[in-house]
Design a protein around this motif. Structure first.
Motif, PDB file in Angstrom:
ATOM      1  N   MET A 190       0.808  -1.205   0.000  1.00 55.27           N
ATOM      2  CA  MET A 190       0.000   0.000   0.000  1.00 55.27           C
ATOM      3  C   MET A 190       0.850   1.267   0.000  1.00 55.27           C
ATOM      4  N   GLU A 191       2.153   1.121  -0.271  1.00 49.71           N
ATOM      5  CA  GLU A 191       3.011   2.308  -0.302  1.00 49.71           C
ATOM      6  C   GLU A 191       2.545   3.325  -1.338  1.00 49.71           C
ATOM      7  N   GLU A 192       1.979   2.821  -2.441  1.00 52.32           N
ATOM      8  CA  GLU A 192       1.477   3.707  -3.496  1.00 52.32           C
ATOM      9  C   GLU A 192       0.351   4.590  -2.963  1.00 52.32           C
ATOM     10  N   GLU A 193      -0.589   3.973  -2.234  1.00 52.11           N
ATOM     11  CA  GLU A 193      -1.683   4.737  -1.647  1.00 52.11           C
ATOM     12  C   GLU A 193      -1.175   5.694  -0.569  1.00 52.11           C
ATOM     13  N   ALA A 194      -0.203   5.235   0.219  1.00 48.26           N
ATOM     14  CA  ALA A 194       0.355   6.095   1.268  1.00 48.26           C
ATOM     15  C   ALA A 194       0.961   7.352   0.676  1.00 48.26           C
ATOM     16  N   GLN A 204       9.704  -5.230  -6.188  1.00 46.49           N
ATOM     17  CA  GLN A 204       9.271  -6.464  -6.837  1.00 46.49           C
ATOM     18  C   GLN A 204       7.788  -6.723  -6.577  1.00 46.49           C
ATOM     19  N   GLN A 205       7.351  -6.486  -5.330  1.00 47.89           N
ATOM     20  CA  GLN A 205       5.939  -6.682  -5.021  1.00 47.89           C
ATOM     21  C   GLN A 205       5.068  -5.701  -5.802  1.00 47.89           C
ATOM     22  N   TRP A 206       5.565  -4.477  -5.996  1.00 45.25           N
ATOM     23  CA  TRP A 206       4.835  -3.473  -6.763  1.00 45.25           C
ATOM     24  C   TRP A 206       4.611  -3.965  -8.187  1.00 45.25           C
ATOM     25  N   GLU A 207       5.644  -4.549  -8.783  1.00 42.30           N
ATOM     26  CA  GLU A 207       5.500  -5.081 -10.140  1.00 42.30           C
ATOM     27  C   GLU A 207       4.501  -6.231 -10.169  1.00 42.30           C
ATOM     28  N   ILE A 208       4.528  -7.083  -9.138  1.00 44.51           N
ATOM     29  CA  ILE A 208       3.565  -8.185  -9.070  1.00 44.51           C
ATOM     30  C   ILE A 208       2.149  -7.638  -8.977  1.00 44.51           C
ATOM     31  N   ASP A 209       1.961  -6.600  -8.135  1.00 44.08           N
ATOM     32  CA  ASP A 209       0.633  -6.005  -7.995  1.00 44.08           C
ATOM     33  C   ASP A 209       0.142  -5.431  -9.311  1.00 44.08           C
ATOM     34  N   ALA A 225      -8.910  -4.917  -7.215  1.00 47.48           N
ATOM     35  CA  ALA A 225      -8.008  -5.912  -7.790  1.00 47.48           C
ATOM     36  C   ALA A 225      -8.634  -7.299  -7.708  1.00 47.48           C
ATOM     37  N   PHE A 226      -8.298  -8.136  -8.685  1.00 50.40           N
ATOM     38  CA  PHE A 226      -8.796  -9.515  -8.685  1.00 50.40           C
ATOM     39  C   PHE A 226      -8.259 -10.249  -7.453  1.00 50.40           C
ATOM     40  N   VAL A 227      -7.017 -10.010  -7.120  1.00 46.89           N
ATOM     41  CA  VAL A 227      -6.407 -10.566  -5.921  1.00 46.89           C
ATOM     42  C   VAL A 227      -5.905  -9.404  -5.078  1.00 46.89           C
ATOM     43  N   ALA A 228      -6.243  -9.406  -3.813  1.00 44.67           N
ATOM     44  CA  ALA A 228      -5.830  -8.309  -2.932  1.00 44.67           C
ATOM     45  C   ALA A 228      -5.108  -8.878  -1.721  1.00 44.67           C
ATOM     46  N   PRO A 229      -3.820  -9.250  -1.872  1.00 42.92           N
ATOM     47  CA  PRO A 229      -3.092  -9.832  -0.755  1.00 42.92           C
ATOM     48  C   PRO A 229      -2.880  -8.809   0.345  1.00 42.92           C
ATOM     49  N   ALA A 230      -2.840  -9.308   1.573  1.00 35.55           N
ATOM     50  CA  ALA A 230      -2.603  -8.414   2.708  1.00 35.55           C
ATOM     51  C   ALA A 230      -1.160  -7.930   2.672  1.00 35.55           C
ATOM     52  N   ASP A 231      -0.969  -6.652   2.946  1.00 40.32           N
ATOM     53  CA  ASP A 231       0.385  -6.110   2.979  1.00 40.32           C
ATOM     54  C   ASP A 231       1.083  -6.591   4.245  1.00 40.32           C
ATOM     55  N   PRO A 232       2.272  -7.165   4.117  1.00 40.54           N
ATOM     56  CA  PRO A 232       2.949  -7.738   5.276  1.00 40.54           C
ATOM     57  C   PRO A 232       3.663  -6.676   6.097  1.00 40.54           C
TER      58      PRO A 232
END
Length: 310
Positions: free
Chosen positions: A1-5, A128-133, A166-173
């Motif tokens: 969620m860094e993008e939203e932050a 890397q997670q950003w690219e996956i998202d 999003a189709f998949v919305a994983p929890a941010d760790p």
């Protein structure tokens, strides 16, 4: 969620500062923010040799992770606490790679650099997670288009095809890593000692400062809607419209007064002001203010926490 932050930070403030121990690579989407100088990245002066050495160590770590698919980066971060005062960066990296602390000392890499390399590793992982998202978002768009074509023969959950979902919305760790936090604090003392507020998406960082659980703390909490802007350009366009209409200035004033503890207003007042921006209904994010704003904070700099509610 860094993008939203980042987006919410820019909505509530006219400038956001990132601190990093080395020159920081940001997604290309951040370029308009850098060009307009509303986003600034501060780093210490680094020699070309220091940057090459950092890059070499990151390559070593990436190579190790590639060869060890079961490696848990997040779990290892939680364990990367220096075992003794003289532990070097080499020793922490050796632990991150799954080995034992090296027996010899490498005088070329003092302990104070250990947190910096961990910050670099964290940033690399987030990127890397950003690219996956982004890939998941593209997949969601394809799924939505397919659902519209075949809706006569299939039933889809409304949540799957809702705009902006999003189709998949994983929890941010949680990126629990005390050495990295300590390194960041030193960067702030060095590069931005006068910055009035700090924002984190990590609950453990907020707990570390206030020794309280944000769920139970006596803190004002502002409910925020989901981030609806598909791109930085879309947000900047909306922001320009809000500014021209005179909507942003009162919101920012109320926010800063609340964050500093100098306001007689309430979070509900700020919540009402946000409704003038015609954003979706609140509920996806919660912005938690300091528990003891103003003089009662014991001299601590205000730290705000942005977290998801689901």
């Amino acid at each position: 969620m860094e993008e939203e932050a980042l987006g919410w930070s820019l909505l509530f403030s006219d400038r956001v500062i990132f601190l990093h121990p080395f020159p920081l690579d940001l997604p290309e989407s951040c370029r308009p923010l850098l060009d307009r100088k509303v986003l600034q990245v501060l780093t210490p002066s680094r020699t070309a040799e220091e940057i090459r050495e950092k890059d070499r160590r990151l390559r070593e770590f990436r190579a190790f992770v590639t060869q060890n698919p079961d490696f848990s980066f997040l779990e290892t971060l939680k364990q990367s606490v220096p075992a003794e005062p003289l532990e070097t960066r080499d020793e922490i990296l050796e632990q991150l790679r799954g080995g034992s602390p090296v027996s010899g000392r490498n005088e070329g890499f003092p302990r104070e650099d250990a947190g910096g390399i961990l910050l670099c590793l964290i940033h690399d992982w987030i990127s890397q997670q950003w690219e996956i998202d982004r890939s998941l978002d593209r997949f969601a768009s394809q799924e939505k288009a397919l659902a519209e074509i075949m809706e006569a023969g299939f039933e889809f959950s409304g949540d799957w095809t809702a705009p902006g979902t999003a189709f998949v919305a994983p929890a941010d760790p949680e990126l629990v890593c005390p050495p990295a936090l300590e390194a960041w604090r030193k960067l702030k003392e060095q590069l931005a000692p006068a910055a009035p507020f700090r924002l984190t998406t990590q609950q453990w960082v907020w707990k570390d400062q206030y020794h309280l659980d944000p769920e139970d703390a006596p803190s004002p909490a502002l409910s925020l809607p989901g981030w609806v802007f598909a791109s930085v350009e879309a947000f900047l366009g909306a922001s320009a419209s809000w500014t021209a209409a005179g909507l942003l200035q009162p919101i920012r004033r109320m926010f800063w007064e609340l964050a500093s503890g100098s306001s007689s207003g309430t979070v509900e007042d700020l919540q009402g002001a946000l409704k003038t921006l015609a954003l979706p209904e609140a509920g996806r994010y919660v912005l938690t203010f300091p528990p003891f704003p103003g003089p009662a904070s014991g001299g601590l700099e205000p730290l705000l926490l942005l977290r998801q509610t689901f």
